[in-house]
Design a protein around this motif. Structure first.
Motif, PDB file in Angstrom:
ATOM      1  N   ILE A 153       0.817  -1.223   0.000  1.00  0.00           N
ATOM      2  CA  ILE A 153       0.000   0.000   0.000  1.00  0.00           C
ATOM      3  C   ILE A 153       0.843   1.263   0.000  1.00  0.00           C
ATOM      4  N   ARG A 154       2.000   1.244   0.694  1.00  0.00           N
ATOM      5  CA  ARG A 154       2.828   2.450   0.730  1.00  0.00           C
ATOM      6  C   ARG A 154       4.266   2.120   1.066  1.00  0.00           C
ATOM      7  N   LYS A 155       5.171   2.941   0.523  1.00  0.00           N
ATOM      8  CA  LYS A 155       6.584   2.861   0.933  1.00  0.00           C
ATOM      9  C   LYS A 155       6.890   4.159   1.644  1.00  0.00           C
ATOM     10  N   GLN A 156       7.416   4.078   2.857  1.00  0.00           N
ATOM     11  CA  GLN A 156       7.657   5.284   3.638  1.00  0.00           C
ATOM     12  C   GLN A 156       9.143   5.384   3.982  1.00  0.00           C
ATOM     13  N   PRO A 157       9.737   6.564   3.800  1.00  0.00           N
ATOM     14  CA  PRO A 157      11.176   6.692   4.041  1.00  0.00           C
ATOM     15  C   PRO A 157      11.581   6.566   5.506  1.00  0.00           C
ATOM     16  N   THR A 158      10.647   6.812   6.434  1.00  0.00           N
ATOM     17  CA  THR A 158      11.039   6.803   7.852  1.00  0.00           C
ATOM     18  C   THR A 158      10.412   5.675   8.670  1.00  0.00           C
ATOM     19  N   TYR A 174      -2.348  -6.391   8.311  1.00  0.00           N
ATOM     20  CA  TYR A 174      -1.215  -5.535   7.924  1.00  0.00           C
ATOM     21  C   TYR A 174       0.116  -6.185   8.277  1.00  0.00           C
ATOM     22  N   LYS A 175       1.109  -5.872   7.437  1.00  0.00           N
ATOM     23  CA  LYS A 175       2.487  -6.260   7.755  1.00  0.00           C
ATOM     24  C   LYS A 175       3.414  -5.250   7.109  1.00  0.00           C
ATOM     25  N   CYS A 176       4.693  -5.318   7.458  1.00  0.00           N
ATOM     26  CA  CYS A 176       5.649  -4.400   6.841  1.00  0.00           C
ATOM     27  C   CYS A 176       6.956  -5.122   6.560  1.00  0.00           C
ATOM     28  N   ASP A 177       7.796  -4.430   5.836  1.00  0.00           N
ATOM     29  CA  ASP A 177       9.038  -5.029   5.359  1.00  0.00           C
ATOM     30  C   ASP A 177      10.138  -3.970   5.385  1.00  0.00           C
ATOM     31  N   ILE A 178      11.269  -4.316   5.924  1.00  0.00           N
ATOM     32  CA  ILE A 178      12.413  -3.395   5.878  1.00  0.00           C
ATOM     33  C   ILE A 178      13.515  -4.087   5.101  1.00  0.00           C
ATOM     34  N   SER A 179      13.883  -3.471   3.991  1.00  0.00           N
ATOM     35  CA  SER A 179      14.866  -4.057   3.080  1.00  0.00           C
ATOM     36  C   SER A 179      16.166  -4.388   3.823  1.00  0.00           C
ATOM     37  N   GLY A 180      16.600  -5.610   3.668  1.00  0.00           N
ATOM     38  CA  GLY A 180      17.845  -6.032   4.305  1.00  0.00           C
ATOM     39  C   GLY A 180      17.659  -6.555   5.726  1.00  0.00           C
ATOM     40  N   HIS A 181      16.460  -6.364   6.304  1.00  0.00           N
ATOM     41  CA  HIS A 181      16.199  -6.828   7.669  1.00  0.00           C
ATOM     42  C   HIS A 181      15.119  -7.902   7.723  1.00  0.00           C
ATOM     43  N   GLY A 182      14.140  -7.774   6.833  1.00  0.00           N
ATOM     44  CA  GLY A 182      13.092  -8.799   6.777  1.00  0.00           C
ATOM     45  C   GLY A 182      11.698  -8.254   6.928  1.00  0.00           C
ATOM     46  N   GLU A 183      10.779  -9.197   7.087  1.00  0.00           N
ATOM     47  CA  GLU A 183       9.346  -8.904   7.112  1.00  0.00           C
ATOM     48  C   GLU A 183       8.811  -9.100   8.534  1.00  0.00           C
ATOM     49  N   SER A 184       7.822  -8.301   8.894  1.00  0.00           N
ATOM     50  CA  SER A 184       7.189  -8.446  10.216  1.00  0.00           C
ATOM     51  C   SER A 184       6.112  -9.531  10.132  1.00  0.00           C
ATOM     52  N   PRO A 185       5.637 -10.028  11.274  1.00  0.00           N
ATOM     53  CA  PRO A 185       4.432 -10.861  11.230  1.00  0.00           C
ATOM     54  C   PRO A 185       3.245  -9.993  10.800  1.00  0.00           C
ATOM     55  N   SER A 186       2.092 -10.598  10.603  1.00  0.00           N
ATOM     56  CA  SER A 186       0.881  -9.865  10.220  1.00  0.00           C
ATOM     57  C   SER A 186      -0.009  -9.665  11.440  1.00  0.00           C
TER      58      SER A 186
END
Ligand SMILES: *[C@@H]1O[C@H](CO)[C@@H](O)[C@H](O)[C@H]1NC(C)=O
Ligand SMILES: *[C@@H]1O[C@H](CO)[C@@H](O)[C@H](O)[C@H]1NC(C)=O
Ligand SMILES: *[C@@H]1O[C@H](CO)[C@@H](O)[C@H](O)[C@H]1NC(C)=O
Length: 223
Positions: A153-158, A174-186
């Motif tokens: 849905i969105r990419k946020q810089p912070t 909902y879940k999120c992802d931080i490049s190089g660190h991985g994905e959160s649970p939902s």
């Protein structure tokens, strides 16, 4: 006629105390996801302390277990878990001896390195909701991608994402992802109408019903 009014008044009082005699489960820090090792405090906030509310949970291993069963440190209606484990993931709620139960919350503890901090309690329609995607090791200002029901849905810089004036259509997983660190649970975000207003509406309906009954009685012929 006088007796009827007194009975009605008593009924109304019991109705009011019924609606206020409820516990609310709160989670501190307020999040539905945690890293292993985090400190979590859960409280049954009660309007009537004599009701004896007990915190219970269902996990993959245990059903309806209580704080004093070994997974937390109980003190009154609060239960502290210092150092949560993945096994602490589950549904938590407060239950009174008389049967009523509070709201339920889903807590997820991850062994991974990314969590989504999303509201653990239902959010009111019209409120703004901020989601935070954070890693275990770095300060929480890395760029993050947010997903709802599996779609980006969105990419946020912070790592923060604010949904303004939430509506029912924002409800979802909902879940999120931080490049190089991985994905959160939902985690589920639940959106509700203002509960307080709904509760007051119920009482008003009952008051109206009682008023109608009284006026009906008055029309009856006196024997
Ligand atoms: C907890 O588990 C019991 C037994 O399986 C089940 O009856 C109950 O509905 C569960 N409660 C919740 C809140 O999931
Ligand atoms: C639980 O944690 C809270 C907040 O840190 C603290 O005030 C309280 O004393 C703790 N209670 C127990 C039983 O450890
Ligand atoms: C808890 O999670 C389950 C499965 O993800 C979901 O069906 C349920 O609605 C959630 N309950 C709450 C209170 O968020």
């Amino acid at each position: 006629m006088k007796e009827t009014s007194v009975l009605c008044l008593l009924f109304l009082i019991s109705l009011l105390s019924c609606t206020t005699n409820q516990a609310r489960l709160t989670v501190s820090p307020s999040s539905s996801q945690f890293f292993e090792g985090d400190f979590v405090s859960l409280s049954c906030e009660e309007d009537d302390s004599s009701a004896g509310w007990t915190l219970r949970r269902n996990t993959s291993k245990q059903q309806r277990s209580q704080c004093r069963d070994g997974w937390g440190k109980p003190a009154g209606s609060t239960c502290n878990i210092s150092g949560v484990l993945q096994l602490d993931s589950g549904v938590y709620w407060c239950e009174s001896r008389e049967g009523p139960i509070s709201n339920m919350v889903n807590l997820t503890v991850t062994g991974g390195s990314v969590i989504l901090q999303s509201p653990v309690l239902p959010v009111m329609e019209g409120d703004d909701v901020t989601l935070l995607c954070k890693t275990k090791t770095t300060p929480s200002n890395l760029p993050a991608a947010f997903y709802k029901d599996g779609s980006l849905i969105r990419k946020q810089p912070t790592g923060h994402m604010t949904i303004q004036h939430v509506s029912r259509s924002d409800e979802g997983l909902y879940k999120c992802d931080i490049s190089g660190h991985g994905e959160s649970p939902s985690s589920w975000i639940t959106v509700t109408a203002d509960q307080k207003e709904a509760g007051e509406g119920d009482i008003i309906t009952h008051v109206m019903y009682i008023t109608i009954k009284i006026s009906n009685n008055q029309k009856q012929p006196i024997r």
